[in-house]
Design an enzyme around this catalytic site. Structure first.
Site, mmCIF file in Angstrom:
data_model
loop_
_atom_site.group_PDB
_atom_site.id
_atom_site.type_symbol
_atom_site.label_atom_id
_atom_site.label_comp_id
_atom_site.label_asym_id
_atom_site.label_seq_id
_atom_site.Cartn_x
_atom_site.Cartn_y
_atom_site.Cartn_z
ATOM 1 N N LYS A 4 55.798 52.569 -25.270
ATOM 2 C CA LYS A 4 56.318 52.448 -23.913
ATOM 3 C C LYS A 4 55.267 51.729 -23.062
ATOM 4 C CE LYS A 4 55.802 54.636 -20.210
ATOM 5 N NZ LYS A 4 55.870 53.480 -19.262
ATOM 6 N N GLU A 9 42.205 56.675 -23.718
ATOM 7 C CA GLU A 9 41.229 55.741 -23.162
ATOM 8 C C GLU A 9 41.491 55.721 -21.668
ATOM 9 O OE1 GLU A 9 39.522 53.102 -21.436
ATOM 10 O OE2 GLU A 9 40.733 51.574 -22.408
ATOM 11 N N CYS A 22 38.984 49.302 -16.771
ATOM 12 C CA CYS A 22 38.317 50.600 -16.738
ATOM 13 C C CYS A 22 36.846 50.500 -17.089
ATOM 14 C CB CYS A 22 39.024 51.584 -17.662
ATOM 15 S SG CYS A 22 39.399 50.922 -19.280
ATOM 16 N N GLU A 74 36.959 55.760 -9.217
ATOM 17 C CA GLU A 74 37.377 54.475 -9.779
ATOM 18 C C GLU A 74 38.282 53.747 -8.793
ATOM 19 O OE1 GLU A 74 38.681 52.867 -14.127
ATOM 20 O OE2 GLU A 74 39.834 54.549 -13.344
#
Length: 498
Positions: free
Chosen positions: A188, A266, A300, A399
């Site tokens: 997906k 991850e 990331c 982040e």
């Protein structure tokens, strides 16, 4: 089937994408679709089948049958090698179309998108070779009348939930090792950039992949959570791999734990790029910009905390401000562009809100505002640098996922290691020094899954594993470790007859 956008000034053919389930393209249950809007100019970038929970269940069942009864786990290694190799060749042949699909849907600059395509080619080439290198081991010297075998078998059906920021390479680094190991797949992709993954699955079938071995279900933001929930919760799925935010990763892990499936995550990062006063100055300054501006900061592993030793701090900040000014922010379809738009309005507003917070945490020395592109509009933000940021400030700990850099001065090697480790994340990092002793001590001292020495996000070593410590996730992708994620270990003890 493609359609035409007939709005004034928007006349263009719009590509449509269906689900691929059981080797066949089809509409979603109920026939509903969703549009993806080009973040560079607001035009319609594609129309996608809006998959449902029922579609996800169908895809899972197809993958289960292909694994249990379709014979894919028993397919000779040479056949898997051939299919993965042909897929790599087809990706390379269709590089321009794949890259432009990324440009249209995600705003990724064309040069960056073409680099991602080559990364996918190398990934499939590497795992094609790994399909021929699958092996176990034997133990025969313990006792005279018995010996043992250690076998590595495919884990089963793998479910993948992939992100929008690397919409081709991330599916590739999951699908290729899974297929090499003998697993079957349901994927997906993110609703923000689904097209590259759909095209990749089409190419796999063109390369000869059997029906049901790799299935894809696209869905919008509302249904996406439902489809992802089906993958994480289904007892027919043996392994779930997710790339995205730490909060969502935790939710995936909680759901997956109900069926004890293998999990790989991850997740986020807030990586420290450490510059000592004996660093190769010009290269370090140039690379520090790409470390946080690559893909408009939407990665990331971005080096968004720049730790600079005080002896070169002021001079280094001047150098990176100058380098930031050389970034070409604009139309991602132009080859000269180095930074495109952010992926959508939500991400755009999020980044601007962090810039507002940053103004209270450090001294703004570059950027700090939206970039106006007169011809296209779009969600553009200038490379933004804050100097003198405290390591506990929000912009140094959270982040941002945009082109925002926090410069943090330090005094000693021990300070640098401490500051780098004072983060909930541990995905990547860099160290710049002409002293190999210094570099090795820092590499060993920083708790992170990947470290670069006198480089950052450098290409060239394609079989190295990638993954994080702490809140940056569990498990590894790429390399031989990435293949092991899709295998179970079986021990066989054989007693010889008297």
């Amino acid at each position: 089937m493609n359609t035409i956008d007939r709005r004034p000034g928007r006349e263009q053919e719009i590509e449509s994408f269906e689900l691929l389930v059981g080797g066949r393209s089809r509409n979603s249950t109920g026939g509903q679709v969703f549009e993806r809007i080009n973040p560079a100019d607001g035009s319609v970038a594609g129309i996608f089948a809006n998959g449902t929970a029922h579609d996800a269940q169908d895809a899972i069942l197809c993958a289960r049958q292909a694994f249990d009864m379709g014979g894919w786990p028993q397919t000779p290694a040479r056949v898997r090698f051939d299919i993965l190799s042909r897929t790599a060749a087809l990706i390379e042949k269709n590089a321009q179309a794949l890259a432009m699909r990324m440009v249209l849907e995600s705003g990724k600059p064309l040069r960056t998108a073409l680099g991602e395509v080559q990364g996918a080619v190398k990934t499939f080439q590497f795992y094609a070779g790994q399909a021929l290198a699958l092996e176990g081991s034997a133990i025969s010297d313990r006792i005279p009348d018995a010996f043992g075998l250690i076998l590595h078998e495919p884990v089963g059906v793998a479910g993948f939930i992939t992100p929008w920021n690397f919409p081709l390479l991330n599916p590739a680094c999951k699908i290729a090792p899974a297929l090499a190991a003998g697993c079957t797949v349901v994927i997906k992709p993110s609703h923000l950039c689904s097209g590259p993954a759909v095209l990749l699955v089409r190419l796999l079938h063109e390369a000869g992949l059997p029906e049901g071995v790799c299935n894809i279900v696209t869905s919008d933001i509302e249904r996406g959570g439902v489809v992802g929930q089906e993958l994480a919760a289904s007892p027919l799925i043996d392994k779930i791999a997710f790339t995205g935010s730490t909060a969502t990763g935790r939710a995936v892990m909680r759901t997956a734990s109900e069926t004890n499936k293998k999990v790989a995550l991850e997740l986020g990062g807030k990586s420290a790029n450490i510059v000592f006063d004996d660093a190769p100055f010009a290269l370090a300054a140039q690379t520090a910009i790409s470390a946080f501006c690559y893909n408009s900061g939407q990665q990331c592993s971005a080096g968004t905390r720049l730790l600079v030793q005080r002896g070169v701090h002021e001079e280094f900040v001047e150098a990176i401000v100058a380098e930031a000014g050389r970034q070409v922010v604009g139309d991602p379809s132009q080859t000269a562009t180095t930074m495109g738009p952010l992926v959508n309005d939500e991400q755009y507003r999020r980044v601007l809100s962090y810039i507002d917070v940053g103004a209270e945490s450090g001294r703004l020395v570059a950027g700090g505002k939206p970039k106006q592109i007169a011809t296209t509009g779009g969600f553009y933000v200038e490379p933004t640098i804050f100097d003198g940021v405290s390591n506990d400030a929000r912009i140094a700990q959270e982040e941002v996922f945009g082109p925002v850099l926090s410069v943090i001065p330090f005094d000693t090697e021990q300070d640098a290691i401490r500051l780098a480790n004072e983060s909930r994340y541990g995905l990547a990092g860099g160290v710049w020094s002409r002293s190999l002793d210094t570099a090795i001590r820092v590499v060993k001292g920083v708790r992170t899954g990947k470290m670069f020495v006198n480089s950052y996000n450098s290409a060239g070593i394609d079989d190295m594993p990638h993954g994080g410590y702490k809140d940056s996730g569990v498990g590894r992708e790429f390399g031989r470790e990435g293949l092991r994620e899709f295998q179970q270990t079986k021990t066989v003890q054989i007693k010889l007859s008297a």
